[in-house]
Design a protein around this motif. Structure first.
Motif, short mmCIF file in Angstrom:
data_model
loop_
_atom_site.label_atom_id
_atom_site.label_comp_id
_atom_site.label_asym_id
_atom_site.label_seq_id
_atom_site.Cartn_x
_atom_site.Cartn_y
_atom_site.Cartn_z
N PRO A 9 0.82 -1.21 0.00
CA PRO A 9 0.00 0.00 0.00
C PRO A 9 0.86 1.27 0.00
O PRO A 9 2.04 1.24 0.34
N TYR A 10 0.23 2.36 -0.35
CA TYR A 10 0.84 3.69 -0.26
C TYR A 10 1.24 3.96 1.18
O TYR A 10 0.56 3.54 2.12
N ASN A 11 2.36 4.64 1.38
CA ASN A 11 2.83 5.08 2.69
C ASN A 11 3.37 3.96 3.58
O ASN A 11 3.43 4.10 4.79
N ARG A 46 8.18 4.70 -0.43
CA ARG A 46 7.05 4.78 0.48
C ARG A 46 5.83 5.38 -0.21
O ARG A 46 4.69 4.96 0.05
N ASP A 47 6.03 6.35 -1.10
CA ASP A 47 4.90 6.99 -1.77
C ASP A 47 4.51 6.29 -3.08
O ASP A 47 3.74 6.84 -3.86
N SER A 48 5.03 5.09 -3.29
CA SER A 48 4.64 4.27 -4.43
C SER A 48 3.90 3.04 -3.93
O SER A 48 4.04 2.65 -2.78
N GLU A 49 3.12 2.44 -4.79
CA GLU A 49 2.29 1.29 -4.43
C GLU A 49 2.61 0.13 -5.36
O GLU A 49 3.27 0.29 -6.36
N GLY A 50 2.10 -1.03 -5.00
CA GLY A 50 2.13 -2.13 -5.94
C GLY A 50 3.06 -3.26 -5.59
O GLY A 50 3.41 -3.48 -4.43
N LEU A 51 3.46 -3.99 -6.62
CA LEU A 51 4.14 -5.27 -6.45
C LEU A 51 5.53 -5.13 -5.86
O LEU A 51 6.39 -4.43 -6.38
N PRO A 113 -6.81 1.60 -14.70
CA PRO A 113 -6.92 0.15 -14.49
C PRO A 113 -8.27 -0.23 -13.86
O PRO A 113 -8.76 0.45 -12.96
N ASP A 114 -8.86 -1.33 -14.35
CA ASP A 114 -10.17 -1.79 -13.88
C ASP A 114 -10.17 -2.14 -12.40
O ASP A 114 -11.07 -1.79 -11.67
N ALA A 115 -9.16 -2.84 -11.95
CA ALA A 115 -9.13 -3.35 -10.58
C ALA A 115 -8.43 -2.38 -9.63
O ALA A 115 -7.88 -2.79 -8.61
N LEU A 116 -8.46 -1.09 -9.93
CA LEU A 116 -7.74 -0.11 -9.14
C LEU A 116 -8.43 0.12 -7.80
O LEU A 116 -9.64 0.31 -7.73
N TRP A 117 -7.65 0.09 -6.73
CA TRP A 117 -8.16 0.33 -5.39
C TRP A 117 -8.05 1.82 -5.07
O TRP A 117 -7.28 2.55 -5.69
N GLN A 118 -8.79 2.26 -4.07
CA GLN A 118 -8.71 3.64 -3.61
C GLN A 118 -7.40 3.84 -2.85
O GLN A 118 -7.00 2.97 -2.09
N ARG A 119 -6.76 4.96 -3.06
CA ARG A 119 -5.55 5.26 -2.33
C ARG A 119 -5.90 6.11 -1.11
O ARG A 119 -6.78 6.97 -1.18
N ASP A 120 -5.21 5.86 0.00
CA ASP A 120 -5.42 6.64 1.20
C ASP A 120 -4.10 7.27 1.62
O ASP A 120 -3.18 6.55 1.98
N PRO A 122 -6.24 10.07 -0.90
CA PRO A 122 -6.44 10.12 -2.35
C PRO A 122 -5.50 11.11 -3.02
O PRO A 122 -4.97 12.02 -2.38
N VAL A 123 -5.30 10.93 -4.31
CA VAL A 123 -4.49 11.85 -5.11
C VAL A 123 -5.22 13.19 -5.17
O VAL A 123 -6.45 13.23 -5.34
#
Length: 181
Positions: A9-11, A46-51, A113-120, A122-123
């Motif tokens: 996750p972000y952060n 830290r401010d990036s998300e993903g794999l 992206p279709d399966a995009l989750w909400q970021r906390d 938000p942008v």
């Protein structure tokens, strides 16, 4: 050998402890993963998300993290503005950064992206400035490279999600979730 795919996750820090925290502790991998002996293969800011790939195999860790192996890393990048063909071509040809020229990248505009989750959190959007998603694949890993590349072509990164490392991807992983492969 243990290999884990984690949708960071972000952060969240890409390490198991927070050695640099002055105030309240920041979230780390240990808040999500209980698998002794594995370490992140490469970094994700830290401010990036993903794999994020974690492993206890030193050779695999080196193959993922060392730029000499040229392992493809694919990112979904939300940028400010809408890159024109010249900006995309500049990314494809390599961009000059303060620490040198980047290797050529593969890039294309994409739908959100279709399966995009909400970021906390938000942008933060600006009503007067459009945004766009691109898919960018690089085969190196300079510090904050993707963010610096998009800024160099006039489109600062708003949100950065690593979608894939080599043949592994985020498919089937929600944010904060991990699985062993």
């Amino acid at each position: 050998m243990t290999t884990i795919l984690f949708n960071k996750p972000y952060n969240v820090l890409s390490q198991f402890t927070d050695k640099g925290s002055q105030g309240s502790p920041r979230q780390t991998l240990s808040d999500f993963i209980d698998a002794p002996g594995v370490y992140a293969a490469g970094r994700l800011d830290r401010d990036s998300e993903g794999l994020l790939v974690l492993t206890d195999d030193g050779k695999l860790q080196a193959r993922i993290a060392d730029p000499r192996h040229k392992l493809a890393k694919t990112y979904w990048v939300q940028v400010e503005g809408v890159p024109d063909d010249a900006a995309l071509q500049a990314l494809r040809g390599g961009v000059t950064l303060k620490d040198g020229m980047t290797r050529p990248a593969t890039v294309r505009r994409m739908d959100e992206p279709d399966a995009l989750w909400q970021r906390d959190p938000p942008v933060r959007f600006r009503k007067s400035v459009p945004d766009c998603w691109i898919e960018l694949t690089i085969r190196e890993g300079k510090n904050r490279q993707v963010r610096r590349m998009t800024a160099a072509v006039g489109h600062p990164t708003l949100r950065l999600i690593r979608y894939a490392v080599g043949d592994w991807s985020l498919d089937g992983l929600t944010t904060g979730q991990w699985r062993q492969v």
